[in-house]
Design a protein around this motif. Structure first.
Motif, PDB file in Angstrom:
ATOM      1  N   LEU A 352       4.008  -5.899  28.157  1.00  0.00           N
ATOM      2  CA  LEU A 352       4.821  -6.081  27.118  1.00  0.00           C
ATOM      3  C   LEU A 352       5.622  -5.094  26.775  1.00  0.00           C
ATOM      4  CD1 LEU A 352       2.167  -5.973  24.474  1.00  0.00           C
ATOM      5  CD2 LEU A 352       3.904  -8.442  25.216  1.00  0.00           C
ATOM      6  N   VAL A 353       6.967  -5.285  26.353  1.00  0.00           N
ATOM      7  CA  VAL A 353       8.258  -4.282  26.131  1.00  0.00           C
ATOM      8  C   VAL A 353       8.608  -4.602  24.771  1.00  0.00           C
ATOM      9  CG1 VAL A 353      10.547  -4.342  26.774  1.00  0.00           C
ATOM     10  CG2 VAL A 353       8.581  -5.050  28.424  1.00  0.00           C
ATOM     11  N   ALA A 354       8.850  -2.957  24.374  1.00  0.00           N
ATOM     12  CA  ALA A 354       9.716  -3.078  22.880  1.00  0.00           C
ATOM     13  C   ALA A 354      10.747  -2.705  23.102  1.00  0.00           C
ATOM     14  CB  ALA A 354       9.118  -1.294  22.567  1.00  0.00           C
ATOM     15  N   TYR A 355      11.907  -3.709  22.627  1.00  0.00           N
ATOM     16  CA  TYR A 355      13.200  -3.342  21.901  1.00  0.00           C
ATOM     17  C   TYR A 355      13.629  -2.933  21.098  1.00  0.00           C
ATOM     18  CZ  TYR A 355      17.959  -5.061  21.868  1.00  0.00           C
ATOM     19  OH  TYR A 355      19.299  -4.998  21.933  1.00  0.00           O
ATOM     20  N   ASP A 356      14.626  -1.774  21.004  1.00  0.00           N
ATOM     21  CA  ASP A 356      14.575  -0.757  19.973  1.00  0.00           C
ATOM     22  C   ASP A 356      16.517  -1.835  19.927  1.00  0.00           C
ATOM     23  OD1 ASP A 356      16.518   0.472  18.161  1.00  0.00           O
ATOM     24  OD2 ASP A 356      15.250   2.765  19.291  1.00  0.00           O
ATOM     25  N   PRO A 357      16.529  -2.236  18.939  1.00  0.00           N
ATOM     26  CA  PRO A 357      18.531  -3.153  18.510  1.00  0.00           C
ATOM     27  C   PRO A 357      19.420  -1.826  17.995  1.00  0.00           C
ATOM     28  CG  PRO A 357      16.426  -3.011  16.602  1.00  0.00           C
ATOM     29  CD  PRO A 357      15.956  -2.521  17.390  1.00  0.00           C
ATOM     30  N   ASP A 358      18.645  -0.564  18.242  1.00  0.00           N
ATOM     31  CA  ASP A 358      19.729   0.471  17.511  1.00  0.00           C
ATOM     32  C   ASP A 358      20.148   1.163  18.263  1.00  0.00           C
ATOM     33  OD1 ASP A 358      19.459  -0.349  14.530  1.00  0.00           O
ATOM     34  OD2 ASP A 358      17.822   1.842  14.492  1.00  0.00           O
ATOM     35  N   SER A 359      19.243   1.777  19.731  1.00  0.00           N
ATOM     36  CA  SER A 359      20.017   2.229  20.950  1.00  0.00           C
ATOM     37  C   SER A 359      20.150   0.736  21.728  1.00  0.00           C
ATOM     38  CB  SER A 359      18.608   2.841  21.384  1.00  0.00           C
ATOM     39  OG  SER A 359      17.686   2.245  22.006  1.00  0.00           O
ATOM     40  N   LYS A 360      20.104  -0.362  21.946  1.00  0.00           N
ATOM     41  CA  LYS A 360      19.489  -1.469  22.312  1.00  0.00           C
ATOM     42  C   LYS A 360      19.496  -1.177  24.347  1.00  0.00           C
ATOM     43  CE  LYS A 360      22.967  -3.167  19.887  1.00  0.00           C
ATOM     44  NZ  LYS A 360      22.773  -3.753  19.138  1.00  0.00           N
ATOM     45  N   HIS A 361      18.062  -0.335  24.349  1.00  0.00           N
ATOM     46  CA  HIS A 361      17.362  -0.266  25.527  1.00  0.00           C
ATOM     47  C   HIS A 361      15.978  -1.044  25.105  1.00  0.00           C
ATOM     48  CE1 HIS A 361      19.294   4.175  25.595  1.00  0.00           C
ATOM     49  NE2 HIS A 361      20.228   3.205  25.995  1.00  0.00           N
ATOM     50  N   LEU A 362      15.340  -1.124  26.035  1.00  0.00           N
ATOM     51  CA  LEU A 362      13.807  -2.279  26.181  1.00  0.00           C
ATOM     52  C   LEU A 362      12.868  -0.857  26.510  1.00  0.00           C
ATOM     53  CD1 LEU A 362      14.225  -5.315  28.187  1.00  0.00           C
ATOM     54  CD2 LEU A 362      14.001  -4.547  25.869  1.00  0.00           C
ATOM     55  N   ILE A 363      10.995  -0.435  26.389  1.00  0.00           N
ATOM     56  CA  ILE A 363      10.452   0.234  26.202  1.00  0.00           C
ATOM     57  C   ILE A 363       9.547  -0.859  27.259  1.00  0.00           C
ATOM     58  CG2 ILE A 363       9.462   2.980  25.994  1.00  0.00           C
ATOM     59  CD1 ILE A 363      11.276   2.020  23.497  1.00  0.00           C
ATOM     60  N   ASN A 364       8.858   0.216  28.635  1.00  0.00           N
ATOM     61  CA  ASN A 364       7.836  -0.967  28.705  1.00  0.00           C
ATOM     62  C   ASN A 364       6.783  -0.298  28.076  1.00  0.00           C
ATOM     63  OD1 ASN A 364       9.742  -2.530  30.524  1.00  0.00           O
ATOM     64  ND2 ASN A 364       9.812  -0.742  32.628  1.00  0.00           N
ATOM     65  N   LEU A 365       5.638  -0.720  27.827  1.00  0.00           N
ATOM     66  CA  LEU A 365       4.464   0.444  27.074  1.00  0.00           C
ATOM     67  C   LEU A 365       3.321   0.295  28.021  1.00  0.00           C
ATOM     68  CD1 LEU A 365       4.897  -2.441  24.141  1.00  0.00           C
ATOM     69  CD2 LEU A 365       5.922   0.023  24.444  1.00  0.00           C
ATOM     70  N   GLY A 366       3.738  -0.851  29.421  1.00  0.00           N
ATOM     71  CA  GLY A 366       2.528  -0.116  29.732  1.00  0.00           C
ATOM     72  C   GLY A 366       1.353  -1.312  30.353  1.00  0.00           C
ATOM     73  N   ILE A 367       1.602  -2.195  29.127  1.00  0.00           N
ATOM     74  CA  ILE A 367       0.159  -3.253  28.643  1.00  0.00           C
ATOM     75  C   ILE A 367       0.537  -4.614  29.262  1.00  0.00           C
ATOM     76  CG2 ILE A 367      -0.994  -3.994  26.738  1.00  0.00           C
ATOM     77  CD1 ILE A 367       0.278  -1.783  24.724  1.00  0.00           C
ATOM     78  N   TYR A 368      -0.348  -5.249  29.732  1.00  0.00           N
ATOM     79  CA  TYR A 368      -0.269  -6.596  30.381  1.00  0.00           C
ATOM     80  C   TYR A 368      -1.583  -7.455  30.312  1.00  0.00           C
ATOM     81  CZ  TYR A 368       2.156  -3.253  33.921  1.00  0.00           C
ATOM     82  OH  TYR A 368       3.019  -2.957  34.674  1.00  0.00           O
ATOM     83  N   VAL A 369      -0.193  -8.625  29.446  1.00  0.00           N
ATOM     84  CA  VAL A 369      -1.392  -9.540  28.816  1.00  0.00           C
ATOM     85  C   VAL A 369      -1.577 -11.181  29.418  1.00  0.00           C
ATOM     86  CG1 VAL A 369      -0.919  -8.409  26.652  1.00  0.00           C
ATOM     87  CG2 VAL A 369       0.639 -10.233  27.669  1.00  0.00           C
ATOM     88  N   ASP A 370      -2.007 -12.212  29.175  1.00  0.00           N
ATOM     89  CA  ASP A 370      -0.883 -13.782  29.040  1.00  0.00           C
ATOM     90  C   ASP A 370      -0.514 -13.964  28.526  1.00  0.00           C
ATOM     91  OD1 ASP A 370      -2.159 -15.784  29.139  1.00  0.00           O
ATOM     92  OD2 ASP A 370      -4.153 -15.521  29.706  1.00  0.00           O
ATOM     93  N   CYS A 371       0.465 -14.542  29.163  1.00  0.00           N
ATOM     94  CA  CYS A 371       1.534 -14.877  29.531  1.00  0.00           C
ATOM     95  C   CYS A 371       1.978 -15.882  28.151  1.00  0.00           C
ATOM     96  CB  CYS A 371       2.588 -15.171  30.431  1.00  0.00           C
ATOM     97  SG  CYS A 371       3.628 -13.482  31.618  1.00  0.00           S
TER      98      CYS A 371
END
Length: 398
Positions: A352-371
């Motif tokens: 899972l990745v978090a995308y910040d629309p203000d900074s345009k950055h992707l943040i890896n959350l370290g959580i893995y899920v079933d796609c």
């Protein structure tokens, strides 16, 4: 209750207490138990406890050493290596996101079914709904489970199995009555050829207060029968409405179409009426992601790296473009945090990745899920199911 403290003040005090304390207080007296079990107190409690949490289901890889709270059942299963369904991870949606993680096993009423496919149907007012198909030579049925992870109680409802059944769930905000909506889809011959089949919908609604399945009062237009379900998108439950992503087949003689017309279907949990919601023309003939942003429905294109995000007005059911995002690669949008960060699945790792629309950055959350089965939705604690009979206590030590 204390006679020298006004009832209004007592209510304000109790609404701010942790759920475990309230459950213990139900043993103080019949008056306290009746008050804490009342619908009015349940509603006031949810209003006061409106701090949101984010729920991630179907977690594949959980390092219990990096999880703040792990229930005993999940820890035992991790250590024993026994076959089990993946865990359920709840992450606080605040300034610490996603640091505090709470990992739970699914309720026992689901774990009793082995070698079955688990499906998540949504979160509403503190309750979650799952289903699993039980198919063998002796018996075949669908088990729906309504679960309140805050009080660790669940209730199972069984219904006959059909191959093309679709299920959704929501709590009516007016009555606080949990409802399961079941749509059975049948293809019946209409003409002489295979292509001349017509689809028939049979809709049933289960209400927890009545404990029976019945057909809704509102008749579905026959022209809707050709509308299909978009398999990989779980329904959303927002402000008393259930929202599905649907598509209708288009005659291939239309060269400008890809064979499908996409739309959103809503179900009013109070009036039990269905409504068709049209999406922006840019998305009418292409697949898109549907997710919850705040208390509204948001949609965006599924595949392009450069895509727009639209927000739906709850009253007019119309969409307004919110912003455009630029992703390093095509990703599926699952949901949104309180600070408007998009939660996205990174393929093929499933992180899972978090995308910040203000900074345009992707943040890896370290959580893995079933796609294929992962979901991400808002969650608020509640006391619903506390007074229901035939519930299964999944945590006797609570």
């Amino acid at each position: 209750m204390a006679v020298d403290i006004p009832l209004v003040i007592q209510n304000e005090i109790l609404c701010r207490l942790p759920i475990k304390s309230l459950i213990r207080f139900t043993s103080v007296s019949k008056q306290w138990k009746s008050f804490i079990h009342s619908s009015e107190f349940n509603f006031n409690f949810m209003v006061r406890q409106a701090h949101r949490k984010c729920l991630i289901t179907a977690v594949d890889d959980v390092d219990v050493e990096n999880v703040d709270v792990v229930d005993d059942n999940f820890r035992k299963q991790c250590l024993s290596g026994e076959e089990r369904w993946p865990g359920c991870l709840i992450v606080d949606d605040d300034d610490t996101f996603p640091k505090r993680k709470v990992c739970l096993t699914y309720p026992r009423s689901l774990n009793q079914l082995k070698n079955t496919y688990l499906e998540f149907h949504g979160s509403s007012l503190g309750l979650l709904c799952f289903s699993a198909n039980h198919i063998d030579e002796d018996d075949t049925f669908i088990r729906c489970v309504i679960w309140n992870p805050s009080i660790r109680k669940s209730i199972a409802i069984e219904t006959p199995y059909y191959p093309n059944v679709k299920i959704a769930f929501g709590v009516c905000p007016k009555s606080l009555d949990p409802k399961i909506v079941k749509i059975n889809m049948f293809d019946v011959p209409y003409g002489l050829s295979y292509d001349e089949q017509r689809r028939v919908w049979r809709v049933e609604v289960f209400t927890l207060n009545s404990r029976v399945w019945r057909s809704p009062f509102v008749k579905i237009p026959s022209k809707w029968f050709d509308i299909n379900f978009y398999e990989q998108t779980p329904p959303l439950v927002i402000n008393g409405f259930i929202y599905w992503l649907r598509y209708a087949s288009i005659h291939y003689t239309d060269r400008n179409a890809d064979g499908r017309s996409y739309m959103i279907i809503s179900f009013d949990l109070a009036t039990e009426e269905f409504m068709k919601i049209h999406v922006p023309d840019e998305l009418a003939h292409s697949s898109f992601d549907i997710f919850k942003l705040g208390e509204s429905v948001a949609i965006s294109e599924s595949s392009p790296r450069d895509c727009k995000v639209w927000l739906m007005d709850h009253v007019t059911k119309s969409f307004t473009e919110l912003y455009s995002i630029k992703l390093p690669e095509p990703m599926t949008k699952l949901g949104c945090t309180d600070n408007n960060q998009l939660i996205i699945i990174d393929y093929p790792s499933g992180e899972l990745v978090a995308y910040d629309p203000d900074s345009k950055h992707l943040i890896n959350l370290g959580i893995y899920v079933d796609c294929f089965t992962a979901s991400f939705t808002s969650y608020t604690e509640s006391l619903l199911l506390l007074d229901q009979s035939n519930t299964l206590n999944d945590d006797e030590g609570l």
